[in-house]
Design a protein around this motif. Structure first.
Motif, PDB file in Angstrom:
ATOM      1  N   GLY A   1      -4.598 -62.292 -19.605  1.00 27.71           N
ATOM      2  CA  GLY A   1      -4.855 -63.780 -20.113  1.00 27.71           C
ATOM      3  C   GLY A   1      -3.302 -64.359 -20.310  1.00 27.71           C
ATOM      4  N   ARG A   2      -2.380 -63.682 -20.197  1.00 30.68           N
ATOM      5  CA  ARG A   2      -0.860 -64.465 -20.218  1.00 30.68           C
ATOM      6  C   ARG A   2      -0.586 -64.887 -18.910  1.00 30.68           C
ATOM      7  NH1 ARG A   2       2.664 -59.380 -23.096  1.00 30.68           N
ATOM      8  NH2 ARG A   2       1.226 -59.431 -24.985  1.00 30.68           N
ATOM      9  N   ILE A   3      -1.270 -64.346 -17.660  1.00 34.16           N
ATOM     10  CA  ILE A   3      -0.847 -64.937 -16.426  1.00 34.16           C
ATOM     11  C   ILE A   3      -1.919 -66.357 -16.372  1.00 34.16           C
ATOM     12  CG2 ILE A   3      -1.274 -64.759 -13.904  1.00 34.16           C
ATOM     13  CD1 ILE A   3       0.826 -62.587 -15.332  1.00 34.16           C
ATOM     14  N   ASP A   4      -2.917 -66.318 -16.797  1.00 36.05           N
ATOM     15  CA  ASP A   4      -3.724 -67.608 -16.939  1.00 36.05           C
ATOM     16  C   ASP A   4      -4.696 -67.504 -17.909  1.00 36.05           C
ATOM     17  OD1 ASP A   4      -5.842 -69.466 -16.203  1.00 36.05           O
ATOM     18  OD2 ASP A   4      -5.128 -69.768 -13.987  1.00 36.05           O
ATOM     19  N   PRO A   5      -4.655 -68.370 -18.719  1.00 34.44           N
ATOM     20  CA  PRO A   5      -5.763 -68.303 -20.015  1.00 34.44           C
ATOM     21  C   PRO A   5      -7.147 -68.329 -19.644  1.00 34.44           C
ATOM     22  CG  PRO A   5      -4.156 -70.425 -20.128  1.00 34.44           C
ATOM     23  CD  PRO A   5      -3.921 -69.726 -18.796  1.00 34.44           C
ATOM     24  N   MET A   6      -7.414 -68.499 -18.315  1.00 33.92           N
ATOM     25  CA  MET A   6      -8.734 -68.425 -18.251  1.00 33.92           C
ATOM     26  C   MET A   6      -9.225 -66.907 -17.973  1.00 33.92           C
ATOM     27  SD  MET A   6     -10.451 -69.579 -14.418  1.00 33.92           S
ATOM     28  CE  MET A   6      -9.963 -68.315 -13.415  1.00 33.92           C
ATOM     29  N   TYR A   7      -8.181 -66.106 -17.766  1.00 37.72           N
ATOM     30  CA  TYR A   7      -8.487 -64.671 -17.761  1.00 37.72           C
ATOM     31  C   TYR A   7      -8.753 -64.025 -19.125  1.00 37.72           C
ATOM     32  CZ  TYR A   7      -6.867 -64.985 -13.103  1.00 37.72           C
ATOM     33  OH  TYR A   7      -6.795 -65.627 -11.627  1.00 37.72           O
ATOM     34  N   GLN A   8     -10.093 -64.114 -19.706  1.00 37.29           N
ATOM     35  CA  GLN A   8     -10.195 -63.537 -20.973  1.00 37.29           C
ATOM     36  C   GLN A   8     -11.289 -62.612 -20.808  1.00 37.29           C
ATOM     37  OE1 GLN A   8      -8.734 -64.257 -23.668  1.00 37.29           O
ATOM     38  NE2 GLN A   8      -7.381 -65.727 -22.437  1.00 37.29           N
ATOM     39  N   PHE A   9     -11.317 -61.408 -20.996  1.00 42.60           N
ATOM     40  CA  PHE A   9     -12.257 -60.296 -20.991  1.00 42.60           C
ATOM     41  C   PHE A   9     -12.526 -59.649 -22.284  1.00 42.60           C
ATOM     42  CE2 PHE A   9      -9.569 -60.812 -17.027  1.00 42.60           C
ATOM     43  CZ  PHE A   9     -10.601 -60.636 -15.930  1.00 42.60           C
ATOM     44  N   SER A  10     -14.104 -59.711 -22.377  1.00 43.51           N
ATOM     45  CA  SER A  10     -14.356 -59.210 -23.749  1.00 43.51           C
ATOM     46  C   SER A  10     -14.254 -57.582 -23.793  1.00 43.51           C
ATOM     47  CB  SER A  10     -15.643 -59.568 -24.082  1.00 43.51           C
ATOM     48  OG  SER A  10     -16.714 -59.130 -23.416  1.00 43.51           O
ATOM     49  N   LEU A  11     -14.140 -57.014 -25.172  1.00 40.57           N
ATOM     50  CA  LEU A  11     -14.252 -55.592 -25.195  1.00 40.57           C
ATOM     51  C   LEU A  11     -15.571 -55.036 -25.087  1.00 40.57           C
ATOM     52  CD1 LEU A  11     -12.837 -53.004 -26.051  1.00 40.57           C
ATOM     53  CD2 LEU A  11     -13.251 -53.728 -28.645  1.00 40.57           C
ATOM     54  N   ASP A  12     -16.481 -56.099 -25.383  1.00 38.01           N
ATOM     55  CA  ASP A  12     -17.953 -55.416 -25.215  1.00 38.01           C
ATOM     56  C   ASP A  12     -18.134 -55.413 -23.840  1.00 38.01           C
ATOM     57  OD1 ASP A  12     -18.578 -55.517 -27.846  1.00 38.01           O
ATOM     58  OD2 ASP A  12     -19.325 -57.533 -27.895  1.00 38.01           O
ATOM     59  N   ALA A  13     -17.771 -56.379 -22.789  1.00 39.43           N
ATOM     60  CA  ALA A  13     -17.871 -56.043 -21.528  1.00 39.43           C
ATOM     61  C   ALA A  13     -17.274 -54.881 -21.030  1.00 39.43           C
ATOM     62  CB  ALA A  13     -17.553 -57.272 -20.663  1.00 39.43           C
ATOM     63  N   TYR A  14     -16.050 -54.671 -21.257  1.00 38.67           N
ATOM     64  CA  TYR A  14     -15.265 -53.524 -20.876  1.00 38.67           C
ATOM     65  C   TYR A  14     -16.015 -52.365 -21.335  1.00 38.67           C
ATOM     66  CZ  TYR A  14     -11.507 -50.327 -20.181  1.00 38.67           C
ATOM     67  OH  TYR A  14     -10.811 -49.331 -19.701  1.00 38.67           O
ATOM     68  N   ASN A  15     -16.521 -52.226 -22.497  1.00 36.02           N
ATOM     69  CA  ASN A  15     -17.165 -50.951 -23.076  1.00 36.02           C
ATOM     70  C   ASN A  15     -18.332 -50.627 -22.266  1.00 36.02           C
ATOM     71  OD1 ASN A  15     -15.341 -50.117 -25.114  1.00 36.02           O
ATOM     72  ND2 ASN A  15     -16.450 -51.378 -26.677  1.00 36.02           N
ATOM     73  N   GLN A  16     -19.015 -51.761 -21.862  1.00 31.28           N
ATOM     74  CA  GLN A  16     -20.456 -51.574 -20.871  1.00 31.28           C
ATOM     75  C   GLN A  16     -19.758 -51.144 -19.737  1.00 31.28           C
ATOM     76  OE1 GLN A  16     -22.484 -55.281 -20.415  1.00 31.28           O
ATOM     77  NE2 GLN A  16     -24.132 -54.375 -19.279  1.00 31.28           N
ATOM     78  N   LEU A  17     -18.739 -51.571 -18.921  1.00 29.48           N
ATOM     79  CA  LEU A  17     -18.389 -51.054 -17.948  1.00 29.48           C
ATOM     80  C   LEU A  17     -17.946 -49.564 -17.804  1.00 29.48           C
ATOM     81  CD1 LEU A  17     -17.666 -51.868 -14.949  1.00 29.48           C
ATOM     82  CD2 LEU A  17     -15.239 -52.366 -15.487  1.00 29.48           C
ATOM     83  N   PHE A  18     -17.231 -49.300 -19.127  1.00 30.89           N
ATOM     84  CA  PHE A  18     -16.992 -47.895 -19.023  1.00 30.89           C
ATOM     85  C   PHE A  18     -17.987 -46.933 -19.364  1.00 30.89           C
ATOM     86  CE2 PHE A  18     -15.510 -44.152 -21.641  1.00 30.89           C
ATOM     87  CZ  PHE A  18     -14.287 -43.805 -20.966  1.00 30.89           C
ATOM     88  N   ASN A  19     -19.181 -47.410 -20.094  1.00 29.05           N
ATOM     89  CA  ASN A  19     -20.187 -46.672 -20.222  1.00 29.05           C
ATOM     90  C   ASN A  19     -21.017 -46.436 -18.847  1.00 29.05           C
ATOM     91  OD1 ASN A  19     -20.041 -46.035 -22.968  1.00 29.05           O
ATOM     92  ND2 ASN A  19     -21.135 -47.903 -23.494  1.00 29.05           N
ATOM     93  N   GLN A  20     -20.975 -47.667 -18.081  1.00 27.51           N
ATOM     94  CA  GLN A  20     -21.437 -47.237 -16.636  1.00 27.51           C
ATOM     95  C   GLN A  20     -20.810 -46.537 -15.712  1.00 27.51           C
ATOM     96  OE1 GLN A  20     -21.409 -51.289 -14.944  1.00 27.51           O
ATOM     97  NE2 GLN A  20     -23.383 -52.074 -16.129  1.00 27.51           N
TER      98      GLN A  20
END
Length: 186
Positions: free
Chosen positions: A49-68
């Protein structure tokens, strides 16, 4: 008589409970390397997100990916193999997931940052060299600096070489420019 039996049953259940708690703690500690890798990857992702403000990733999406990743990675009976498989699978899954959202020009930066942070956590990254790589060399006292033996090499490049020479693994590189100037100039 009944209270004595009840007391004994409670004591046995308490003992079983303590033993179960110990086993759970032991298993949880075994997976700490996975938690460490997951934490590293999330914060690399978050830093995009520091590189480009458009890059915002949610913790919920990350947790879902980790569970997968937990579900889809290869299961091993040996804990060390399971951890390695889970870390490898999740790292690659996150890379694929993230690269779909990145501009092409930022994919290499994301790869580099991911690799650097993993290596740093594993103690395989020389931080002095890494800092030099990121910032370059700044000459504070030109009077003590060795003269540039190469006419084809600009001052800024020579400054970087003389500062690089101060790092343990690169000691002697400045002298090699003096001794082998023609070989360095291709």
């Amino acid at each position: 008589q009944t209270s004595k039996v009840t007391s004994q049953e409670i004591s046995e259940q308490l003992e079983i409970s303590e033993e179960t708690e110990y086993k759970i703690d032991l298993a949880r500690e075994g997976y700490r390397p996975c938690a460490q890798r997951a934490s590293i990857l999330f914060f690399v992702l978050n830093d995009m997100g520091r590189i480009d403000p458009m890059y915002q990733f949610s913790l919920d999406a990350y947790n879902q990916l980790f569970n997968q990743s937990i579900d889809k990675s290869t299961h091993h009976s040996k804990l060390e193999d399971r951890i390695l498989a889970l870390n490898d699978y999740h790292t690659y899954a996150l890379f694929k997931f993230t690269c779909r959202a990145l501009f092409e020009r930022h994919k290499l930066l994301f790869s580099f940052q991911t690799c650097a942070k993993i290596m740093e956590a594993a103690g395989k990254l020389d931080m002095e060299e890494y800092t030099y790589f990121l910032k370059g060399g700044v000459v504070m006292d030109r009077e003590t600096q060795m003269d540039n033996p190469c006419k084809w090499l600009d001052d800024a490049s020579w400054d970087n070489i003389t500062e690089l020479d101060k790092l343990t693994n690169f000691h002697g590189i400045a002298n090699s420019f003096e001794q082998y100037a023609r070989d360095w100039h291709l």
